[in-house]
Design a protein around this motif. Structure first.
Motif, short mmCIF file in Angstrom:
data_model
loop_
_atom_site.label_atom_id
_atom_site.label_comp_id
_atom_site.label_asym_id
_atom_site.label_seq_id
_atom_site.Cartn_x
_atom_site.Cartn_y
_atom_site.Cartn_z
N TYR A 232 -15.37 -17.51 22.89
CA TYR A 232 -14.29 -16.69 22.34
C TYR A 232 -14.61 -15.20 22.45
O TYR A 232 -15.77 -14.81 22.61
CB TYR A 232 -14.04 -17.05 20.87
CG TYR A 232 -13.63 -18.49 20.66
CD1 TYR A 232 -12.30 -18.87 20.67
CD2 TYR A 232 -14.59 -19.49 20.47
CE1 TYR A 232 -11.91 -20.19 20.47
CE2 TYR A 232 -14.23 -20.82 20.28
CZ TYR A 232 -12.88 -21.17 20.28
OH TYR A 232 -12.52 -22.48 20.11
N SER A 233 -13.56 -14.36 22.31
CA SER A 233 -13.75 -12.92 22.30
C SER A 233 -14.50 -12.49 21.05
O SER A 233 -14.55 -13.21 20.05
CB SER A 233 -12.38 -12.22 22.33
OG SER A 233 -11.72 -12.38 21.08
N SER A 234 -15.05 -11.29 21.09
CA SER A 234 -15.78 -10.77 19.93
C SER A 234 -14.84 -10.62 18.73
O SER A 234 -15.25 -10.82 17.58
CB SER A 234 -16.41 -9.42 20.26
OG SER A 234 -15.42 -8.50 20.72
N SER A 235 -13.56 -10.31 18.97
CA SER A 235 -12.60 -10.17 17.88
C SER A 235 -12.35 -11.51 17.20
O SER A 235 -12.28 -11.60 15.97
CB SER A 235 -11.28 -9.60 18.39
OG SER A 235 -11.46 -8.29 18.89
N GLU A 236 -12.22 -12.57 18.00
CA GLU A 236 -11.99 -13.90 17.43
C GLU A 236 -13.24 -14.39 16.69
O GLU A 236 -13.13 -14.98 15.62
CB GLU A 236 -11.60 -14.90 18.51
CG GLU A 236 -11.35 -16.32 18.03
CD GLU A 236 -10.06 -16.52 17.23
OE1 GLU A 236 -9.84 -17.64 16.72
OE2 GLU A 236 -9.27 -15.55 17.12
N VAL A 237 -14.41 -14.11 17.24
CA VAL A 237 -15.66 -14.52 16.57
C VAL A 237 -15.80 -13.79 15.24
O VAL A 237 -16.21 -14.39 14.23
CB VAL A 237 -16.88 -14.26 17.47
CG1 VAL A 237 -18.19 -14.46 16.70
CG2 VAL A 237 -16.85 -15.17 18.70
#
Length: 357
Positions: A232-237
């Motif tokens: 996942y993207s850093s934002s989703e993580v």
């Protein structure tokens, strides 16, 4: 009477409905009518129940069966048929499906996609993995404690080549003993409460304490899912981590995660997977409610990290009585659902509550 905050929230939801992930259908969790209404509706092999938790309807069926089996013991929760704290789990699971979070994040398959098997729950989905621990584990415990009938045996199906999921009560108890023992304690507590002479409000608070102890033990056990965050993207993580962190607050406050209360808190969750450039509260295609929730989640997680875990510890200390837990639930509602409730106000109130314990 509905509280003014709840009314204003419903109006806001009506305005922003187009951007929210739908998780209710005719007032019930999505696809509820298609799930198993009784244990015998689940697949069997050689007299052993063999549900497939990687099928959305099968996993949702585990929730429906648990709710039905435990409802006779939930009298202290209230008079409505949807007052059990277990209702929050299928609502949460439905939001994950309709926001795309149960689909294969690697892109290697069409599992969970609208163009593929829409009922598929990907074994590579971090969200699908985390919720395995609050669906399969409690169901196996409920079976063990006799809620599904005498002599029932269960062996969860698992896709070929997947190794890191327990599939029976024995294997889950061996791999995650703390989580399984706490689910056992919750289900045993339900039976004991039915015979208890304690006042209903005390029984309710005690049972919610047992429920959240089990829920949090499952959450800690789901650290086994961490490797899947790389998809996942850093934002989703960041959202995943702050979503986990938020559970600390609702658990300590003994939040009654019935259908109505859970819908209130799940509705403003992000309706899609976050991308790398998504930065709340300024994500253009998400509603103001979704942006606000993401901002508050991130703020709480950041402050707790900066303070070395002190915010969570302060909150737990403040939730020291039935009375302060009631105040805590009201504060969480204000913080998440009322944009005018300042985060600094939240901090100052916690400090005051802690000193009174």
């Amino acid at each position: 009477m509905l509280r003014p905050l709840f009314l204003s929230f419903l109006l806001a939801c009506a305005v922003s409905l187009s951007s929210s992930a739908v998780f209710l259908e005719n007032g019930m969790p999505i696809l509820w009518a298609q799930t198993a209404g009784q244990v015998t509706d689940l697949p069997t092999q050689n007299g052993i129940l063999t549900p497939d938790p990687w099928n959305f309807l099968h996993r949702m069926s585990l929730y429906r069966l648990m709710i039905a089996a435990t409802d006779p013991y939930m009298g202290s929760m209230g008079t409505n048929a949807t007052d059990s704290p277990l209702w929050g789990l299928p609502l949460q699971f439905g939001w994950m499906r309709n926001s795309g979070r149960l689909a294969d994040p690697t892109g290697a398959t069409t599992c969970g996609l609208q163009t593929g098997d829409t009922m598929c729950v990907s074994t590579q989905s971090w969200w699908g993995c985390v919720t395995y621990f609050v669906s399969v584990l409690p169901f196996l415990s409920a079976v063990k404690q006799g809620f599904m009938g005498a002599g029932v045996q269960v062996q969860m199906q698992i896709p070929e080549g997947v190794q890191d999921y327990c599939t029976t009560y024995e294997s889950c108890a061996a791999s995650y003993p703390d989580a399984m023992s706490k689910w056992d304690a919750f289900f045993q507590g339900l039976k004991a409460a039915a015979e208890s002479p304690l006042p209903e409000n005390e029984k309710k608070d005690s049972l919610l304490g047992l429920f959240w102890a089990a829920e949090m033990a499952s959450t800690y056990a789901s650290a086994a899912c961490n490797s899947r965050q790389s998809h996942y993207s850093s934002s989703e993580v960041s959202f995943q981590n702050s979503w986990l962190n938020s559970a600390e607050y609702v658990a300590a406050a003994h939040f009654q995660s019935n259908l109505q209360n859970s819908a209130l808190f799940i509705s403003p969750l992000p309706s899609r997977i976050l991308q790398v450039n998504d930065n709340a509260p300024n994500i253009a295609d998400l509603s103001s409610e979704e942006n606000h929730t993401l901002y508050v989640f991130s703020w709480m997680d950041s402050v707790n990290s900066l303070l070395g875990g002190t915010l969570v510890r302060m909150w737990r200390s403040a939730m020291c009585s039935v009375n302060t837990r009631e105040k805590g639930r009201q504060m969480l509602e204000q913080l998440l659902l009322d944009p005018t409730f300042a985060t600094q106000t939240f901090l100052s109130i916690i400090t005051g509550m802690t000193s009174s314990c």
